[in-house]
Design an enzyme around this catalytic site. Sequence first.
Site, short mmCIF file in Angstrom:
data_model
loop_
_atom_site.label_atom_id
_atom_site.label_comp_id
_atom_site.label_asym_id
_atom_site.label_seq_id
_atom_site.Cartn_x
_atom_site.Cartn_y
_atom_site.Cartn_z
N ALA A 65 0.86 -1.17 0.00
CA ALA A 65 0.00 0.00 0.00
C ALA A 65 0.91 1.23 0.00
O ALA A 65 2.04 1.18 0.50
CB ALA A 65 -0.89 -0.02 1.23
N GLY A 108 0.48 -4.80 1.03
CA GLY A 108 -0.71 -4.80 0.17
C GLY A 108 -0.48 -5.51 -1.16
O GLY A 108 -1.42 -6.02 -1.77
N GLU A 111 -1.00 -9.02 -0.43
CA GLU A 111 -2.44 -9.16 -0.16
C GLU A 111 -3.26 -9.09 -1.45
O GLU A 111 -4.23 -9.83 -1.62
CB GLU A 111 -2.87 -8.08 0.85
CG GLU A 111 -2.25 -8.33 2.23
CD GLU A 111 -2.35 -7.14 3.17
OE1 GLU A 111 -1.95 -6.03 2.77
OE2 GLU A 111 -2.82 -7.31 4.31
N GLU A 131 4.50 -4.91 7.25
CA GLU A 131 3.83 -3.76 7.90
C GLU A 131 4.33 -3.52 9.31
O GLU A 131 4.37 -2.38 9.79
CB GLU A 131 2.31 -3.99 7.93
CG GLU A 131 1.63 -3.95 6.55
CD GLU A 131 1.55 -5.29 5.85
OE1 GLU A 131 2.31 -6.22 6.23
OE2 GLU A 131 0.74 -5.43 4.92
C1 LIG Z 1 0.01 -0.86 6.01
C2 LIG Z 1 -0.65 -1.81 5.16
C3 LIG Z 1 -1.93 -2.29 5.69
C4 LIG Z 1 -0.19 -2.26 4.03
C5 LIG Z 1 1.12 -1.99 3.36
O1 LIG Z 1 1.26 -2.48 2.30
S1 LIG Z 1 2.34 -0.99 4.03
C6 LIG Z 1 3.66 -1.11 2.84
C7 LIG Z 1 4.36 -2.41 2.96
N1 LIG Z 1 5.52 -2.38 2.08
C8 LIG Z 1 6.71 -2.01 2.49
O2 LIG Z 1 6.94 -1.69 3.63
C9 LIG Z 1 7.80 -2.01 1.44
C10 LIG Z 1 8.33 -0.59 1.23
N2 LIG Z 1 9.37 -0.58 0.23
C11 LIG Z 1 10.62 -1.02 0.46
O3 LIG Z 1 10.97 -1.51 1.50
C12 LIG Z 1 11.61 -0.86 -0.66
O4 LIG Z 1 11.10 0.09 -1.57
C13 LIG Z 1 11.89 -2.17 -1.42
C14 LIG Z 1 12.68 -3.13 -0.51
C15 LIG Z 1 10.63 -2.83 -1.91
C16 LIG Z 1 12.78 -1.86 -2.68
O5 LIG Z 1 13.91 -1.14 -2.29
P1 LIG Z 1 14.78 -0.33 -3.37
O6 LIG Z 1 15.94 0.26 -2.64
O7 LIG Z 1 15.08 -1.19 -4.52
O8 LIG Z 1 13.81 0.81 -3.90
P2 LIG Z 1 13.38 2.17 -3.16
O9 LIG Z 1 14.34 3.23 -3.52
O10 LIG Z 1 13.14 1.92 -1.72
O11 LIG Z 1 11.96 2.45 -3.83
C17 LIG Z 1 11.82 3.07 -5.11
C18 LIG Z 1 10.74 4.12 -4.99
O12 LIG Z 1 9.51 3.45 -4.68
C19 LIG Z 1 8.93 4.03 -3.50
N3 LIG Z 1 8.18 3.01 -2.76
C20 LIG Z 1 8.51 1.73 -2.55
N4 LIG Z 1 7.58 1.11 -1.84
C21 LIG Z 1 6.64 2.03 -1.57
C22 LIG Z 1 5.39 1.99 -0.86
N5 LIG Z 1 4.93 0.86 -0.29
N6 LIG Z 1 4.68 3.11 -0.80
C23 LIG Z 1 5.09 4.26 -1.37
N7 LIG Z 1 6.25 4.36 -2.08
C24 LIG Z 1 6.99 3.23 -2.17
C25 LIG Z 1 10.14 4.53 -2.72
O13 LIG Z 1 9.76 5.48 -1.78
C26 LIG Z 1 10.99 5.10 -3.85
O14 LIG Z 1 10.47 6.32 -4.25
P3 LIG Z 1 11.37 7.68 -4.16
O15 LIG Z 1 12.53 7.40 -5.06
O16 LIG Z 1 10.47 8.76 -4.65
O17 LIG Z 1 11.77 7.80 -2.73
#
Ligand SMILES: CC(C)=CC(=O)SCCNC(=O)CCNC(=O)[C@H](O)C(C)(C)COP(=O)(O)OP(=O)(O)OC[C@H]1O[C@@H](n2cnc3c(N)ncnc32)[C@H](O)[C@@H]1OP(=O)(O)O
Length: 257
Positions: A65, A108, A111, A131
């Site tokens: 998400a 998500g 999910e 999460e």
């Molecule tokens: C809370 C509930 C109920 C549900 C959820 O789904 S919470 C989210 C769960 N997911 C996560 O916690 C994963 C978050 N992402 C990561 O840990 C990393 O992005 C990665 C391990 C998947 C990949 O790492 P990598 O270093 O290859 O890439 P990044 O530079 O970290 O990401 C690229 C770009 O995408 C944005 N990003 C990634 N995931 C999300 C997300 N879930 N929501 C919003 N944005 C996301 C990340 O910020 C980056 O963007 P910027 O370059 O603009 O910072």
Amino acid sequence: MAHETIIAETRGKVGLITLNRPKALNALNSQVLADILDAVKAFEADPKIGAMVITGSEKAFAAGADIKEMQTKTYVEAFLQDFFVGWEELTRARKPIIAAVAGYALGGGCELAMMCDFIIAADSAKFGQPEITLGVMPGMGGSQRLTRFVGKSKAMDMVLTGRMMDAAEAERCGLVSRIVPAADLVDEALKAAAKIADFSLPAVMMAKEAVNRSYETTLAEGLRFERRVFHSMFALDDQKEGMAAFAEKRKANFTNS
Ligand SMILES: CC(C)=CC(=O)SCCNC(=O)CCNC(=O)[C@H](O)C(C)(C)COP(=O)(O)OP(=O)(O)OC[C@H]1O[C@@H](n2cnc3c(N)ncnc32)[C@H](O)[C@@H]1OP(=O)(O)O
């Protein structure tokens, strides 16, 4: 069909939905939800379509998400909006949906894959419910669906540690139905969907409903439901055609009637 966050296209009898927010690793925000539901609704209404595939990119099916969209939400907003309830609508689709997962399927994203009818994974796929690392817990079905897929012990491990599992572990524990080379993922998923779409649509839809019923009822009720639905299939032209084709040693020509 033009959408902001997905590409929706038809491939023969299959509706293909490709998540298309590469810069955010296909993070799922409210626009993605609206676009997916819109495409699924259109494919559901299209009599030429018999099955759907949802996929992402090589790097990410969906990294969860959208954290940036939800980070400032208050409890009252989340509660009053019944935040995430909209995703449940996807599980009410009556035509089969296959998730074709390469790269990250986290939170998500995992999910969303589990809301589909089955998951075909690329050998690069990584599943997780991280999460807990954000100070929250799964909210789009992870604590419930993952537990049903993989059992309590592994679900607890995934949800409480936030660790990822690779495709091989996901296949071993029953989360995914099969693993294919990453380069072949979409073709293999489309092939599986096309195979389904060539069968009798009413039979396919009833079979999907019966399998899903097993999650929500007792064994005795489920078995009764299965028999009643099975009986009703003898009203289909496609049952007569399918069995005649077997007896006559030819390919069945189903008419979805
Ligand atoms: C809370 C509930 C109920 C549900 C959820 O789904 S919470 C989210 C769960 N997911 C996560 O916690 C994963 C978050 N992402 C990561 O840990 C990393 O992005 C990665 C391990 C998947 C990949 O790492 P990598 O270093 O290859 O890439 P990044 O530079 O970290 O990401 C690229 C770009 O995408 C944005 N990003 C990634 N995931 C999300 C997300 N879930 N929501 C919003 N944005 C996301 C990340 O910020 C980056 O963007 P910027 O370059 O603009 O910072």
